[in-house]
Design a protein around this motif. Structure first.
Motif, PDB file in Angstrom:
ATOM      1  N   ARG A  98       0.980  -0.795  -0.255  1.00  0.00           N
ATOM      2  CA  ARG A  98      -0.100  -0.212  -0.017  1.00  0.00           C
ATOM      3  C   ARG A  98       0.891   1.578  -0.230  1.00  0.00           C
ATOM      4  N   ILE A  99       0.870   2.518  -0.782  1.00  0.00           N
ATOM      5  CA  ILE A  99       0.573   3.011  -1.570  1.00  0.00           C
ATOM      6  C   ILE A  99       0.213   4.764  -0.705  1.00  0.00           C
ATOM      7  N   ILE A 100      -0.116   5.535   0.492  1.00  0.00           N
ATOM      8  CA  ILE A 100      -0.997   6.254   0.570  1.00  0.00           C
ATOM      9  C   ILE A 100      -0.122   7.924   1.132  1.00  0.00           C
ATOM     10  N   ASN A 101      -0.362   8.631   0.336  1.00  0.00           N
ATOM     11  CA  ASN A 101      -0.685  10.123   0.154  1.00  0.00           C
ATOM     12  C   ASN A 101      -0.969  11.116   0.055  1.00  0.00           C
ATOM     13  N   MET A 102       0.185  12.235   0.843  1.00  0.00           N
ATOM     14  CA  MET A 102      -1.084  13.353   1.597  1.00  0.00           C
ATOM     15  C   MET A 102      -0.839  14.188   0.855  1.00  0.00           C
ATOM     16  N   SER A 103      -2.666  14.076   0.091  1.00  0.00           N
ATOM     17  CA  SER A 103      -2.200  15.167  -0.808  1.00  0.00           C
ATOM     18  C   SER A 103      -2.810  16.783   0.409  1.00  0.00           C
ATOM     19  N   SER A 104      -4.361  17.418  -0.676  1.00  0.00           N
ATOM     20  CA  SER A 104      -4.592  18.588   0.792  1.00  0.00           C
ATOM     21  C   SER A 104      -5.754  19.233  -0.630  1.00  0.00           C
ATOM     22  N   VAL A 105      -7.453  19.746   0.672  1.00  0.00           N
ATOM     23  CA  VAL A 105      -8.148  20.321  -0.048  1.00  0.00           C
ATOM     24  C   VAL A 105      -7.424  20.984  -1.721  1.00  0.00           C
ATOM     25  N   SER A 106      -6.640  21.827  -1.240  1.00  0.00           N
ATOM     26  CA  SER A 106      -5.675  22.998  -1.563  1.00  0.00           C
ATOM     27  C   SER A 106      -5.820  22.058  -2.619  1.00  0.00           C
ATOM     28  N   ALA A 107      -5.507  21.300  -3.077  1.00  0.00           N
ATOM     29  CA  ALA A 107      -4.870  21.242  -4.222  1.00  0.00           C
ATOM     30  C   ALA A 107      -6.054  20.954  -4.763  1.00  0.00           C
ATOM     31  N   GLN A 108      -7.270  20.652  -4.676  1.00  0.00           N
ATOM     32  CA  GLN A 108      -9.240  20.768  -4.707  1.00  0.00           C
ATOM     33  C   GLN A 108      -9.415  21.635  -5.715  1.00  0.00           C
ATOM     34  N   ARG A 109      -9.564  22.740  -4.230  1.00  0.00           N
ATOM     35  CA  ARG A 109      -9.624  24.357  -4.654  1.00  0.00           C
ATOM     36  C   ARG A 109      -9.029  25.161  -5.052  1.00  0.00           C
ATOM     37  N   GLY A 110      -7.656  25.043  -5.291  1.00  0.00           N
ATOM     38  CA  GLY A 110      -7.480  26.331  -5.301  1.00  0.00           C
ATOM     39  C   GLY A 110      -6.339  26.619  -4.609  1.00  0.00           C
ATOM     40  N   GLY A 111      -6.452  25.828  -3.452  1.00  0.00           N
ATOM     41  CA  GLY A 111      -5.850  26.748  -2.380  1.00  0.00           C
ATOM     42  C   GLY A 111      -7.587  27.497  -0.977  1.00  0.00           C
ATOM     43  N   GLY A 112      -7.248  28.463  -0.215  1.00  0.00           N
ATOM     44  CA  GLY A 112      -8.706  28.850  -0.359  1.00  0.00           C
ATOM     45  C   GLY A 112      -8.034  28.370   2.179  1.00  0.00           C
ATOM     46  N   VAL A 113      -7.193  27.480   1.785  1.00  0.00           N
ATOM     47  CA  VAL A 113      -8.127  27.246   3.756  1.00  0.00           C
ATOM     48  C   VAL A 113      -5.893  28.109   4.705  1.00  0.00           C
ATOM     49  N   PHE A 114      -4.711  27.537   3.891  1.00  0.00           N
ATOM     50  CA  PHE A 114      -3.454  28.636   4.316  1.00  0.00           C
ATOM     51  C   PHE A 114      -2.331  28.597   3.298  1.00  0.00           C
ATOM     52  N   GLY A 115      -2.204  27.540   2.735  1.00  0.00           N
ATOM     53  CA  GLY A 115      -0.996  27.246   1.987  1.00  0.00           C
ATOM     54  C   GLY A 115      -1.488  27.495   0.725  1.00  0.00           C
ATOM     55  N   LYS A 116      -0.775  28.158  -0.233  1.00  0.00           N
ATOM     56  CA  LYS A 116      -1.101  29.135  -1.161  1.00  0.00           C
ATOM     57  C   LYS A 116      -1.008  28.604  -2.261  1.00  0.00           C
ATOM     58  N   VAL A 117      -0.335  29.153  -3.617  1.00  0.00           N
ATOM     59  CA  VAL A 117       0.180  28.329  -5.111  1.00  0.00           C
ATOM     60  C   VAL A 117       1.192  27.219  -4.953  1.00  0.00           C
ATOM     61  N   PRO A 118       2.669  27.441  -4.171  1.00  0.00           N
ATOM     62  CA  PRO A 118       3.134  26.674  -4.813  1.00  0.00           C
ATOM     63  C   PRO A 118       2.601  25.346  -3.677  1.00  0.00           C
ATOM     64  N   TYR A 119       1.930  25.791  -2.302  1.00  0.00           N
ATOM     65  CA  TYR A 119       1.520  24.132  -1.635  1.00  0.00           C
ATOM     66  C   TYR A 119       1.200  23.623  -2.478  1.00  0.00           C
ATOM     67  N   SER A 120      -0.076  24.352  -2.925  1.00  0.00           N
ATOM     68  CA  SER A 120      -1.806  23.840  -3.984  1.00  0.00           C
ATOM     69  C   SER A 120      -0.768  23.160  -5.504  1.00  0.00           C
TER      70      SER A 120
ATOM     71  N   ILE B 112      -9.330  10.270  -1.191  1.00  0.00           N
ATOM     72  CA  ILE B 112     -10.413   9.822  -0.482  1.00  0.00           C
ATOM     73  C   ILE B 112     -10.024  11.572   0.309  1.00  0.00           C
ATOM     74  N   ASP B 113     -11.433  12.135   0.189  1.00  0.00           N
ATOM     75  CA  ASP B 113     -11.846  13.577   1.210  1.00  0.00           C
ATOM     76  C   ASP B 113     -11.923  13.457   2.897  1.00  0.00           C
ATOM     77  N   ILE B 114     -11.586  13.781   3.278  1.00  0.00           N
ATOM     78  CA  ILE B 114     -11.443  14.023   4.154  1.00  0.00           C
ATOM     79  C   ILE B 114     -11.674  15.436   4.888  1.00  0.00           C
ATOM     80  N   ASN B 115     -12.766  16.339   5.185  1.00  0.00           N
ATOM     81  CA  ASN B 115     -12.408  18.049   5.115  1.00  0.00           C
ATOM     82  C   ASN B 115     -13.503  18.475   5.597  1.00  0.00           C
ATOM     83  N   GLY B 116     -14.695  17.752   6.083  1.00  0.00           N
ATOM     84  CA  GLY B 116     -15.645  17.807   7.012  1.00  0.00           C
ATOM     85  C   GLY B 116     -16.487  18.907   6.039  1.00  0.00           C
ATOM     86  N   GLY B 117     -16.480  18.354   4.932  1.00  0.00           N
ATOM     87  CA  GLY B 117     -18.244  18.930   3.813  1.00  0.00           C
ATOM     88  C   GLY B 117     -16.974  20.477   3.313  1.00  0.00           C
ATOM     89  N   SER B 118     -15.930  21.139   3.524  1.00  0.00           N
ATOM     90  CA  SER B 118     -15.606  22.181   2.587  1.00  0.00           C
ATOM     91  C   SER B 118     -15.450  21.827   1.450  1.00  0.00           C
TER      92      SER B 118
END
Length: 257
Positions: free
Chosen positions: A143-165, A248-254
């Motif tokens: 199993r390989i499990i990779n950590m992405s972020s909702v920022s990748a899907q929303r284009g930021g909007g949480v805390f990380g900005k362009v490089p992070y997203s 797998i989205d884990i974002n509380g509905g955001s």
């Protein structure tokens, strides 16, 4: 002592309030051997020792700079030596958690910031996956499990900005392409996209910013690290054997799509 069959290798797993430590503890509670890889060698060894003592499972800590190929190869060789000596069971899961953010407005970013964020998040995921994949392919299970972020899907909007997203979006593409390429080997590759989580990654955020983040989540709060760890644990289980190339989205509905 629990019956132990496999080892979970985790990067970025020494912060006391981090997803990595919670995930390592989750694996240990399920009887897995655990490898802690982090920039801080002493902290990696300390976390591994604590886990071994608390859960009675084999655990090993070693330094890694996920953005440096030589460091990744050295860490993998150290883990392989533990497996060969019988001190760890074979590697069964690789969890790419190590990551950094940079809340800098785009026009204030530098190429140095861009490369640093991209290298730790995206290149690190590539290097660590490549280093540990052969053993899992050889065993026919992994199993390989990779950590992405909702920022990748929303284009930021949480805390990380362009490089992070951008880096986290690259991880999603990497996950799908690798999953497709190795789908017949018995190794699955999946990603998770957490929203805001109660960790230290948003270094420098104010109480007002944290309140605004929580207010923008339909569930009304940030996630706990344990909630993220439980999903990672599921993706590493036999019950997730038919899931590969998924996010797998884990974002509380955001973010709903």
């Amino acid at each position: 002592m629990k019956q132990i069959q496999r080892t979970a290798v985790l990067t970025g797993a020494t912060s006391p309030r981090g997803i990595g430590v919670s995930t390592a503890r989750h694996f240990a509670s399920e009887g897995w051997g655990v490898v802690i890889l982090d920039l801080d060698h002493a902290a990696s060894e300390h976390v591994a020792q604590d886990i071994a003592e608390e859960f009675g499972v084999p655990a090993f800590g070693h330094r890694i700079d996920v953005a440096d190929e030589a460091s990744v190869i050295t860490a993998q060789a150290a883990v392989a030596a533990q497996v060969a000596a019988g001190d760890l069971p074979p590697t069964g899961a690789v969890v790419n958690i190590a990551g950094i953010t940079s809340p800098v407005d785009f026009l204030e970013t530098t190429l140095e910031i861009w490369h640093k964020v991209m290298n730790v998040n995206a290149t690190g995921t590539y290097l660590v996956s490549k280093a540990f994949l052969p053993e899992m392919i050889e065993s026919g299970w992994g199993r390989i499990i990779n950590m992405s972020s909702v920022s990748a899907q929303r284009g930021g909007g949480v805390f990380g900005k362009v490089p992070y997203s951008s880096a986290k979006a690259a991880i999603l593409g990497f996950t799908k392409a690798l999953a497709r390429e190795i789908s017949a080997t018995g190794v699955t590759v999946n990603a998770i996209t957490p929203g805001a989580v109660d960790t230290n990654i948003r270094v420098g955020s104010t109480d007002e910013q944290e309140a605004a983040i929580a207010a923008g989540i339909p569930i009304g709060r940030t996630a706990t690290t344990g909630e993220i760890a439980s999903v990672i644990g599921f993706l590493a289980s036999d019950g997730a054997s038919y899931l590969t190339g998924t996010t797998i989205d884990i974002n509380g509905g955001s973010h709903m799509h």
